[in-house]
Design a protein around this motif. Structure first.
Motif, mmCIF file in Angstrom:
data_model
loop_
_atom_site.group_PDB
_atom_site.id
_atom_site.type_symbol
_atom_site.label_atom_id
_atom_site.label_comp_id
_atom_site.label_asym_id
_atom_site.label_seq_id
_atom_site.Cartn_x
_atom_site.Cartn_y
_atom_site.Cartn_z
ATOM 1 N N GLY A 126 0.795 -1.224 0.000
ATOM 2 C CA GLY A 126 0.000 0.000 0.000
ATOM 3 C C GLY A 126 0.824 1.268 0.000
ATOM 4 N N VAL A 127 0.347 2.271 0.757
ATOM 5 C CA VAL A 127 0.990 3.590 0.753
ATOM 6 C C VAL A 127 1.575 3.927 2.113
ATOM 7 C CG1 VAL A 127 -0.436 4.470 -1.132
ATOM 8 C CG2 VAL A 127 -1.240 4.725 1.229
ATOM 9 N N GLY A 128 1.850 2.892 2.911
ATOM 10 C CA GLY A 128 2.397 3.135 4.235
ATOM 11 C C GLY A 128 3.745 3.825 4.230
ATOM 12 N N ALA A 129 4.508 3.662 3.160
ATOM 13 C CA ALA A 129 5.832 4.285 3.074
ATOM 14 C C ALA A 129 5.773 5.663 2.426
ATOM 15 C CB ALA A 129 6.779 3.375 2.287
ATOM 16 N N ASP A 133 2.768 14.443 2.187
ATOM 17 C CA ASP A 133 2.712 15.330 1.029
ATOM 18 C C ASP A 133 2.683 14.546 -0.279
ATOM 19 O OD1 ASP A 133 2.492 17.974 0.058
ATOM 20 O OD2 ASP A 133 4.599 17.967 -0.535
ATOM 21 N N ALA A 134 3.296 13.363 -0.301
ATOM 22 C CA ALA A 134 3.218 12.521 -1.495
ATOM 23 C C ALA A 134 1.779 12.077 -1.733
ATOM 24 C CB ALA A 134 4.132 11.306 -1.366
ATOM 25 N N LEU A 135 1.080 11.720 -0.649
ATOM 26 C CA LEU A 135 -0.326 11.370 -0.765
ATOM 27 C C LEU A 135 -1.153 12.572 -1.188
ATOM 28 C CD1 LEU A 135 -0.984 9.021 2.300
ATOM 29 C CD2 LEU A 135 -1.345 8.477 -0.115
ATOM 30 N N ALA A 136 -0.859 13.722 -0.588
ATOM 31 C CA ALA A 136 -1.596 14.940 -0.931
ATOM 32 C C ALA A 136 -1.426 15.273 -2.406
ATOM 33 C CB ALA A 136 -1.111 16.099 -0.059
ATOM 34 N N ARG A 137 -0.207 15.160 -2.905
ATOM 35 C CA ARG A 137 0.049 15.477 -4.321
ATOM 36 C C ARG A 137 -0.659 14.496 -5.245
ATOM 37 N NH1 ARG A 137 6.127 15.598 -6.812
ATOM 38 N NH2 ARG A 137 5.784 13.331 -6.711
ATOM 39 N N ALA A 138 -0.666 13.228 -4.872
ATOM 40 C CA ALA A 138 -1.338 12.229 -5.709
ATOM 41 C C ALA A 138 -2.842 12.467 -5.735
ATOM 42 C CB ALA A 138 -1.026 10.829 -5.192
ATOM 43 N N ILE A 139 -3.437 12.739 -4.576
ATOM 44 C CA ILE A 139 -4.890 12.894 -4.486
ATOM 45 C C ILE A 139 -5.368 14.136 -5.225
ATOM 46 C CG2 ILE A 139 -6.782 13.390 -2.879
ATOM 47 C CD1 ILE A 139 -5.245 11.663 -0.810
ATOM 48 N N ARG A 140 -4.695 15.251 -5.001
ATOM 49 C CA ARG A 140 -5.221 16.524 -5.498
ATOM 50 C C ARG A 140 -4.566 17.000 -6.788
ATOM 51 N NH1 ARG A 140 -5.931 21.348 -1.120
ATOM 52 N NH2 ARG A 140 -3.674 21.483 -1.425
ATOM 53 N N GLU A 141 -3.381 16.423 -7.110
ATOM 54 C CA GLU A 141 -2.652 16.931 -8.271
ATOM 55 C C GLU A 141 -2.352 15.872 -9.321
ATOM 56 O OE1 GLU A 141 0.682 19.387 -6.783
ATOM 57 O OE2 GLU A 141 -0.387 19.304 -4.859
#
Length: 349
Positions: A126-129, A133-141
């Motif tokens: 998953g995305v535990g690592a 901000d990496a999650l934020a960029r993927a979700i919104r950008e």
């Protein structure tokens, strides 16, 4: 010898002129090619998506953020409608037992090459690592941790309107999911789509604020945008761009091309007969009077939204510019000259 010398000089001058002509020709050709690329697909397919650098910013977990994140993720944003495995024939029951966030292939939509990845905190699968901000960029950008553009089936075009606080809440909630060990293939985006999607991401570099909840229309517009209603209900051209004049006009195909999204504007071909009560009934029960909605329309995710949110969304939908587009899934599909798709009543547009 003098004649030979003169011939060599003349030949040299001719060769020099030929080289200049070839050089000028190649220069003009490259210039025309550059203009053509600039005016059509642009340079992003070749150089990669627009992406801002990642920061080390972390979001603080609070009870209110956790509660808000759960509500947004499970209902308004419909994240698990793509990122969980369930039976689309009976989503209401199978979704409840799904391993939320464990990922899913999109074969049901006729796209066996597209995979919604595991978004649970598992560090390997998953995305535990991933950083916050990496999650934020993927979700919104729409840019992955490694800088790749995400396929726009991930609705970052709608999620870009998420307020900073709501974005933080979503990420806080995702961190609390039960980690899922899932073995999923990676998406294999076919060429040239694999290049063209580099045009889609747009960095969010300014603060994004939520609207005043007391303003029903502004709040409804916000919910419609972050819920990405346009992503399903606005048809797109062969370049993937929304067709002007058909905003929220329906016609996008789902479930292997067997279901077309409906027109949800106040036009006579849309939902002018809806009132607030009927809209709530459709979202809660999945049917409009005797007509059952296809589960491709994820009402079974939206059904748990707050009454206030649904009524504000409906209030905003009533203000949309009418888009005339006949779509009826009970009729045999025929070609539609407006959206260039085959759907029921297509020939009557």
């Amino acid at each position: 010898m003098r004649d030979d010398g003169r011939r060599k000089i003349v030949a040299g001058k001719r060769l020099s002129r030929l080289k200049k002509v070839i050089g000028y020709g190649l220069g003009v050709l490259f210039a025309l090619l550059a203009v053509a690329v600039t005016l059509t697909v642009g340079w992003r397919p070749f150089i990669g998506p627009k992406a801002r650098p990642l920061s080390a910013h972390r979001f603080e977990s609070t009870p209110s953020r956790l509660e808000r994140g759960r509500y947004l993720t499970e209902n308004v944003l419909g994240c698990f409608g793509c990122h969980s495995q369930y039976d689309l024939k009976s989503p209401e029951t199978s979704y409840a037992a799904a391993r939320k966030g464990g990922g899913n292939t999109m074969e049901a939509d006729g796209m066996p090459w597209l995979v919604a990845p595991n978004i649970t905190p598992d560090r390997e699968a998953g995305v535990g690592a991933w950083s916050d901000d990496a999650l934020a960029r993927a979700i919104r950008e729409g840019v992955s941790r490694d800088g790749r553009a995400l396929f726009p089936a991930m609705p970052y075009g709608g999620y870009k309107h998420l307020s900073d606080e709501d974005l933080a809440s979503v990420i806080i909630y995702l961190r609390t999911l039960e980690p899922v060990k899932s073995e999923l293939p990676k998406s294999e985006i076919p060429f040239p789509l694999s290049r063209l999607i580099n045009n889609a991401p747009e960095p969010v570099v300014a603060p994004v604020f939520a609207p005043d909840r007391s303003d029903a229309l502004k709040s409804g517009e916000y919910l419609v945008r972050v819920g990405d209603c346009a992503g399903c209900h606005t048809p797109r051209d062969e370049r993937g761009q929304p067709i002007r004049g058909l905003e929220y006009g329906g016609g996008n195909l789902f479930a292997g091309g067997t279901v077309a999204s409906a027109t949800i504007t106040p036009d006579a071909t849309g939902i002018p007969y809806y009132d607030e009560a009927l809209f709530l009934e459709a979202m809660r029960e999945g049917h409009v009077k005797a007509r059952k909605l296809s589960p491709a329309m994820p009402w079974w995710l939206y059904r748990n939204m707050k009454d206030e949110d649904l009524t504000q969304m409906f209030a905003y939908l009533r203000t949309l510019r009418p888009a005339a587009h006949r779509v009826d899934n009970t009729e045999a599909p025929t070609f539609c000259k407006l959206c260039k798709q085959k759907h029921g009543l297509g020939e009557r547009n």
